[in-house]
Write a protein that holds these residues in place. Structure first.
Motif, PDB file in Angstrom:
ATOM      1  N   GLY A 157      34.272 -14.159 -39.657  1.00 38.48           N
ATOM      2  CA  GLY A 157      33.128 -13.309 -38.786  1.00 38.48           C
ATOM      3  C   GLY A 157      32.924 -13.802 -37.623  1.00 38.48           C
ATOM      4  N   SER A 158      31.835 -13.264 -36.908  1.00 35.62           N
ATOM      5  CA  SER A 158      31.809 -13.672 -35.679  1.00 35.62           C
ATOM      6  C   SER A 158      30.251 -14.040 -35.312  1.00 35.62           C
ATOM      7  CB  SER A 158      32.036 -12.265 -34.722  1.00 35.62           C
ATOM      8  OG  SER A 158      33.258 -11.822 -34.785  1.00 35.62           O
ATOM      9  N   LEU A 159      30.116 -14.655 -34.449  1.00 38.87           N
ATOM     10  CA  LEU A 159      28.789 -15.200 -33.998  1.00 38.87           C
ATOM     11  C   LEU A 159      28.715 -15.322 -32.346  1.00 38.87           C
ATOM     12  CD1 LEU A 159      27.758 -18.247 -36.020  1.00 38.87           C
ATOM     13  CD2 LEU A 159      26.640 -15.999 -36.055  1.00 38.87           C
ATOM     14  N   ARG A 160      27.510 -14.812 -31.699  1.00 41.56           N
ATOM     15  CA  ARG A 160      27.173 -15.085 -30.377  1.00 41.56           C
ATOM     16  C   ARG A 160      26.286 -16.401 -30.009  1.00 41.56           C
ATOM     17  NH1 ARG A 160      28.905 -11.805 -26.376  1.00 41.56           N
ATOM     18  NH2 ARG A 160      28.038 -12.206 -24.199  1.00 41.56           N
ATOM     19  N   LEU A 161      26.726 -17.250 -29.505  1.00 42.80           N
ATOM     20  CA  LEU A 161      25.776 -18.476 -29.158  1.00 42.80           C
ATOM     21  C   LEU A 161      25.393 -18.300 -27.812  1.00 42.80           C
ATOM     22  CD1 LEU A 161      27.628 -21.679 -30.607  1.00 42.80           C
ATOM     23  CD2 LEU A 161      26.123 -19.783 -31.632  1.00 42.80           C
ATOM     24  N   SER A 162      23.982 -18.502 -27.342  1.00 45.14           N
ATOM     25  CA  SER A 162      23.434 -18.424 -26.060  1.00 45.14           C
ATOM     26  C   SER A 162      23.073 -19.867 -25.791  1.00 45.14           C
ATOM     27  CB  SER A 162      22.366 -17.332 -26.084  1.00 45.14           C
ATOM     28  OG  SER A 162      22.764 -16.236 -26.444  1.00 45.14           O
ATOM     29  N   CYS A 163      23.205 -20.194 -24.500  1.00 41.73           N
ATOM     30  CA  CYS A 163      22.724 -21.455 -23.500  1.00 41.73           C
ATOM     31  C   CYS A 163      21.698 -20.934 -22.572  1.00 41.73           C
ATOM     32  CB  CYS A 163      23.848 -22.363 -23.444  1.00 41.73           C
ATOM     33  SG  CYS A 163      23.332 -23.755 -22.441  1.00 41.73           S
ATOM     34  N   THR A 164      20.338 -21.045 -22.796  1.00 44.52           N
ATOM     35  CA  THR A 164      19.518 -20.501 -21.759  1.00 44.52           C
ATOM     36  C   THR A 164      18.822 -21.779 -21.054  1.00 44.52           C
ATOM     37  OG1 THR A 164      19.169 -18.535 -23.132  1.00 44.52           O
ATOM     38  CG2 THR A 164      17.703 -19.223 -21.525  1.00 44.52           C
ATOM     39  N   ALA A 165      18.963 -21.651 -19.832  1.00 43.67           N
ATOM     40  CA  ALA A 165      18.244 -22.595 -18.833  1.00 43.67           C
ATOM     41  C   ALA A 165      17.046 -22.231 -18.268  1.00 43.67           C
ATOM     42  CB  ALA A 165      19.241 -22.844 -17.578  1.00 43.67           C
ATOM     43  N   SER A 166      16.242 -23.302 -18.391  1.00 43.20           N
ATOM     44  CA  SER A 166      14.834 -23.250 -17.535  1.00 43.20           C
ATOM     45  C   SER A 166      14.705 -24.350 -16.649  1.00 43.20           C
ATOM     46  CB  SER A 166      13.671 -23.276 -18.583  1.00 43.20           C
ATOM     47  OG  SER A 166      13.468 -24.357 -19.446  1.00 43.20           O
ATOM     48  N   GLY A 167      14.102 -24.045 -15.570  1.00 44.54           N
ATOM     49  CA  GLY A 167      13.805 -24.794 -14.547  1.00 44.54           C
ATOM     50  C   GLY A 167      14.802 -25.060 -13.645  1.00 44.54           C
ATOM     51  N   PHE A 168      16.040 -24.395 -13.737  1.00 44.84           N
ATOM     52  CA  PHE A 168      17.025 -24.254 -12.601  1.00 44.84           C
ATOM     53  C   PHE A 168      17.739 -23.162 -12.748  1.00 44.84           C
ATOM     54  CE2 PHE A 168      20.563 -26.020 -15.184  1.00 44.84           C
ATOM     55  CZ  PHE A 168      19.955 -26.131 -16.350  1.00 44.84           C
ATOM     56  N   PRO A 169      18.626 -22.945 -11.765  1.00 44.47           N
ATOM     57  CA  PRO A 169      19.490 -21.540 -11.897  1.00 44.47           C
ATOM     58  C   PRO A 169      20.892 -21.965 -12.481  1.00 44.47           C
ATOM     59  CG  PRO A 169      19.352 -22.322  -9.771  1.00 44.47           C
ATOM     60  CD  PRO A 169      18.467 -23.318 -10.573  1.00 44.47           C
ATOM     61  N   LEU A 170      20.975 -21.620 -13.670  1.00 45.49           N
ATOM     62  CA  LEU A 170      22.554 -21.879 -14.534  1.00 45.49           C
ATOM     63  C   LEU A 170      23.708 -21.251 -13.780  1.00 45.49           C
ATOM     64  CD1 LEU A 170      23.120 -23.548 -16.931  1.00 45.49           C
ATOM     65  CD2 LEU A 170      23.051 -21.380 -18.305  1.00 45.49           C
ATOM     66  N   GLU A 171      23.285 -20.275 -13.140  1.00 44.35           N
ATOM     67  CA  GLU A 171      24.624 -19.612 -12.210  1.00 44.35           C
ATOM     68  C   GLU A 171      25.123 -20.400 -11.503  1.00 44.35           C
ATOM     69  OE1 GLU A 171      23.777 -16.434  -9.212  1.00 44.35           O
ATOM     70  OE2 GLU A 171      21.610 -16.833  -9.986  1.00 44.35           O
ATOM     71  N   ASN A 172      24.342 -21.577 -10.893  1.00 44.35           N
ATOM     72  CA  ASN A 172      25.032 -22.342  -9.839  1.00 44.35           C
ATOM     73  C   ASN A 172      25.381 -23.800 -10.521  1.00 44.35           C
ATOM     74  OD1 ASN A 172      24.409 -20.695  -7.965  1.00 44.35           O
ATOM     75  ND2 ASN A 172      22.303 -21.653  -7.568  1.00 44.35           N
TER      76      ASN A 172
END
Length: 122
Positions: free
Chosen positions: A16-31
């Motif tokens: 099977g498949s799963l999609r995990l997410s890592c969400t940031a708060s307080g700072f820009p994760l793209e950097n």
């Protein structure tokens, strides 16, 4: 408050498949350089994947070809899409981040999430 929150774990059958997410708060994760680690029962935590600037995307041999890491900057999130899951993929998955350097791709970054459980079992 600077933090990372993982989500998307659960119980899935082999293949099977799963999609995990890592969400940031307080700072820009793209950097930030972001890594995914997992800890199986009775084992040490080890690196799974990393998204950096150079060389870009890194995967451990055990997940290469099955896992894909990507960014969604609009959601301030890094995702780990996991296909063809195996029982040995079971464990707690953590994301980690640093603003520079390669620690998230090696031993872990400056910021860690609390982890999300992935169980692969029939």
């Amino acid at each position: 408050q600077v933090q990372l929150v993982e989500s998307g774990g659960g119980l899935v059958q082999p293949g099977g498949s799963l999609r995990l997410s890592c969400t940031a708060s307080g700072f820009p994760l793209e950097n930030y350089i972001v890594g995914w680690f997992r800890q199986a029962p009775g084992k040490e935590r080890g690196g799974v994947s990393c998204i950096s600037y150079l060389p870009g995307l890194i995967y451990s041999d055990s997940v290469k070809g099955r896992f894909t890491v990507s960014r969604d900057n609009a959601k301030n999130t890094v995702s780990l899409h996991m296909d063809s899951l195996k029982p040995e993929d079971t464990g707690v998955y953590y994301c980690t981040a640093s603003p520079s350097g390669d620690k998230p791709c090696r031993t872990g970054g400056d910021i860690w999430g609390q982890g999300t459980q992935v169980t692969v079992s029939s």
